[in-house]
Enzyme design. Structure first.
Site, PDB file in Angstrom:
ATOM      1  N   TYR A 153       5.808  20.767-107.100  1.00 33.85           N
ATOM      2  CA  TYR A 153       5.081  21.828-107.863  1.00 33.85           C
ATOM      3  C   TYR A 153       4.246  21.257-108.872  1.00 33.85           C
ATOM      4  CZ  TYR A 153       4.985  26.568-110.022  1.00 33.85           C
ATOM      5  OH  TYR A 153       4.868  27.607-110.792  1.00 33.85           O
ATOM      6  N   LYS A 157       0.467  21.798-109.987  1.00 32.10           N
ATOM      7  CA  LYS A 157      -0.057  22.634-111.240  1.00 32.10           C
ATOM      8  C   LYS A 157      -0.693  21.738-112.230  1.00 32.10           C
ATOM      9  CE  LYS A 157       1.287  26.673-109.851  1.00 32.10           C
ATOM     10  NZ  LYS A 157       0.618  27.717-109.466  1.00 32.10           N
TER      11      LYS A 157
HETATM   12  P1  NAP Z   1       5.471  35.711-106.695  1.00 31.44           P
HETATM   13  O1  NAP Z   1       6.309  36.970-107.306  1.00 31.44           O
HETATM   14  O2  NAP Z   1       6.600  34.868-105.743  1.00 31.44           O
HETATM   15  O3  NAP Z   1       4.172  35.865-105.921  1.00 31.44           O
HETATM   16  C1  NAP Z   1       3.670  35.199-105.281  1.00 31.44           C
HETATM   17  C2  NAP Z   1       2.689  35.910-104.174  1.00 31.44           C
HETATM   18  O4  NAP Z   1       2.195  35.183-103.507  1.00 31.44           O
HETATM   19  C3  NAP Z   1       3.957  36.479-103.162  1.00 31.44           C
HETATM   20  O5  NAP Z   1       3.152  37.830-102.692  1.00 31.44           O
HETATM   21  C4  NAP Z   1       3.749  35.631-102.031  1.00 31.44           C
HETATM   22  O6  NAP Z   1       3.857  35.932-100.684  1.00 31.44           O
HETATM   23  C5  NAP Z   1       2.249  35.224-101.950  1.00 31.44           C
HETATM   24  N1  NAP Z   1       1.989  33.910-101.358  1.00 31.44           N
HETATM   25  C6  NAP Z   1       2.806  32.878-101.018  1.00 31.44           C
HETATM   26  N2  NAP Z   1       2.393  31.942-100.285  1.00 31.44           N
HETATM   27  C7  NAP Z   1       0.981  32.375-100.147  1.00 31.44           C
HETATM   28  C8  NAP Z   1      -0.240  31.911 -99.175  1.00 31.44           C
HETATM   29  N3  NAP Z   1      -0.086  30.728 -98.408  1.00 31.44           N
HETATM   30  N4  NAP Z   1      -1.348  32.562 -99.292  1.00 31.44           N
HETATM   31  C9  NAP Z   1      -1.444  33.781 -99.960  1.00 31.44           C
HETATM   32  N5  NAP Z   1      -0.213  34.401-100.762  1.00 31.44           N
HETATM   33  C10 NAP Z   1       0.846  33.667-100.823  1.00 31.44           C
HETATM   34  O7  NAP Z   1       5.322  34.495-107.801  1.00 31.44           O
HETATM   35  P2  NAP Z   1       4.801  34.860-109.399  1.00 31.44           P
HETATM   36  O8  NAP Z   1       5.884  34.555-110.250  1.00 31.44           O
HETATM   37  O9  NAP Z   1       4.090  36.135-109.485  1.00 31.44           O
HETATM   38  O10 NAP Z   1       3.630  33.637-109.624  1.00 31.44           O
HETATM   39  C11 NAP Z   1       2.565  33.637-109.406  1.00 31.44           C
HETATM   40  C12 NAP Z   1       1.565  32.552-109.901  1.00 31.44           C
HETATM   41  O11 NAP Z   1       2.124  31.967-111.037  1.00 31.44           O
HETATM   42  C13 NAP Z   1       2.200  31.120-108.855  1.00 31.44           C
HETATM   43  O12 NAP Z   1       0.943  30.598-108.721  1.00 31.44           O
HETATM   44  C14 NAP Z   1       3.121  30.666-109.736  1.00 31.44           C
HETATM   45  O13 NAP Z   1       3.203  29.303-109.375  1.00 31.44           O
HETATM   46  C15 NAP Z   1       2.573  30.876-111.095  1.00 31.44           C
HETATM   47  N6  NAP Z   1       3.772  30.726-112.340  1.00 31.44           N
HETATM   48  C16 NAP Z   1       4.651  31.399-112.222  1.00 31.44           C
HETATM   49  C17 NAP Z   1       5.433  31.392-113.196  1.00 31.44           C
HETATM   50  C18 NAP Z   1       6.800  32.191-113.427  1.00 31.44           C
HETATM   51  O14 NAP Z   1       7.490  31.832-114.249  1.00 31.44           O
HETATM   52  N7  NAP Z   1       6.956  33.129-112.357  1.00 31.44           N
HETATM   53  C19 NAP Z   1       5.478  30.286-114.265  1.00 31.44           C
HETATM   54  C20 NAP Z   1       4.463  29.473-114.368  1.00 31.44           C
HETATM   55  C21 NAP Z   1       3.548  29.648-113.125  1.00 31.44           C
HETATM   56  P3  NAP Z   1       5.540  35.784-100.175  1.00 31.44           P
HETATM   57  O15 NAP Z   1       6.465  36.887-101.161  1.00 31.44           O
HETATM   58  O16 NAP Z   1       5.441  36.237 -98.881  1.00 31.44           O
HETATM   59  O17 NAP Z   1       6.048  34.385-100.501  1.00 31.44           O
END
Ligand code: NAP
Length: 245
Positions: A153, A157
């Protein structure tokens, strides 16, 4: 109405940060394309948007190049332009390096890194022809500092930061701005699996003493997507409450 009539594609908008962003952008007047592999989550986001906004769902696995191209074609046919792409979709598959499988490595690279390349390539000619566009990549505090158990990961990133800086240079002269957001720990389904003890530790280490909320990141995306940031290019905006990991 900071995004009036802007056409915005948000990947991963069926959940968490992406969903919050889709709803905020629709309120700000954008036409929002909810692109997600998760059909149920994506359709639910669109149903909420449609209460008083415009948008549609496109079932997209970002790691699939053909689907990414088809998405851009569909958006162009429906709305005639693409103003903003937010590469927000991402996954985690954590393990210590000695235990990480090749499959875990490949899957995270395919979605978090190659998926972003696929979506950018799908829209870039369209944006270049328009002479305008905004691309926002979702990095992470983990891409800046590393984190135990996340070698795959964190590599993706950190890789997105390199891509952002390179594309800011390549595409700036075509009127396209490329920036990244680096969230800290945000309360979403992605972090729901993190043990409570770790989340408490992260809060303790955060000067603002809380986890981030999806709206904290949605607001950062909004700034970078809007004309208010029209001299911001190649930046990595940390939105992490001051956390140092
Ligand atoms: P999340 O709630 O898991 O939402 C991610 C969404 O992306 C889900 O609907 C997921 O579907 C979908 N997805 C997964 N694989 C995919 C694919 N191959 N093609 C298209 N869509 C796909 O995550 P989040 O926390 O909102 O994170 C959003 C972004 O922020 C990510 O890039 C994450 O790495 C980044 N981020 C998050 C955090 C944090 O603390 N939450 C921190 C730093 C960065 P499924 O539910 O079916 O998997």
């Amino acid at each position: 109405m900071r995004l009036e009539n802007k056409v915005v594609i948000i990947t991963g908008a069926g959940s968490g940060i992406g969903k919050e962003t889709a709803l905020l952008f629709a309120k700000e007047g954008a036409k929002v394309v909810v692109a997600d592999v998760n059909e149920k989550g994506g359709e639910e986001t669109v149903a909420e948007i449609k209460r008083n906004g415009d948008g549609f769902f496109f079932k997209l696995d970002v790691s699939n190049r053909e689907q990414s191209k088809q998405m851009a074609k569909t958006v162009l046919e429906k709305y005639g332009k693409i103003d903003v792409l937010i590469n927000n979709a991402g996954i985690v598959q954590d393990a210590f390096v000695s235990k990480m499988t090749e499959q875990q490595w490949d899957k995270v690279i395919d979605i978090n890194l190659k998926g972003v390349f696929n979506c950018i390539q799908a829209v870039v000619d369209i944006m270049m022809n328009q002479g305008s566009g905004v691309i926002i990549n979702t990095s992470s505090i983990v891409g800046l500092n590393g984190n135990v158990g996340q070698v795959n990961y964190s590599a993706t990133k950190a890789g997105l930061i390199g891509m952002t800086k390179t594309l800011a240079k390549e595409l700036g002269k075509k009127g396209i701005r490329v920036n990244a957001v680096a969230p800290g720990f945000i309360a979403t389904p992605m972090t729901a699996a993190v043990p409570e003890k770790i989340l408490e530790m992260m809060k303790e280490k955060t000067p603002l003493r809380r986890l981030g909320k999806p709206e904290d990141i949605a607001n950062a995306y909004l700034y970078l997507a809007s004309d208010e940031s029209n001299f911001v290019n190649g930046a990595v905006l940390s939105v992490d409450g001051g956390l140092i990991i």
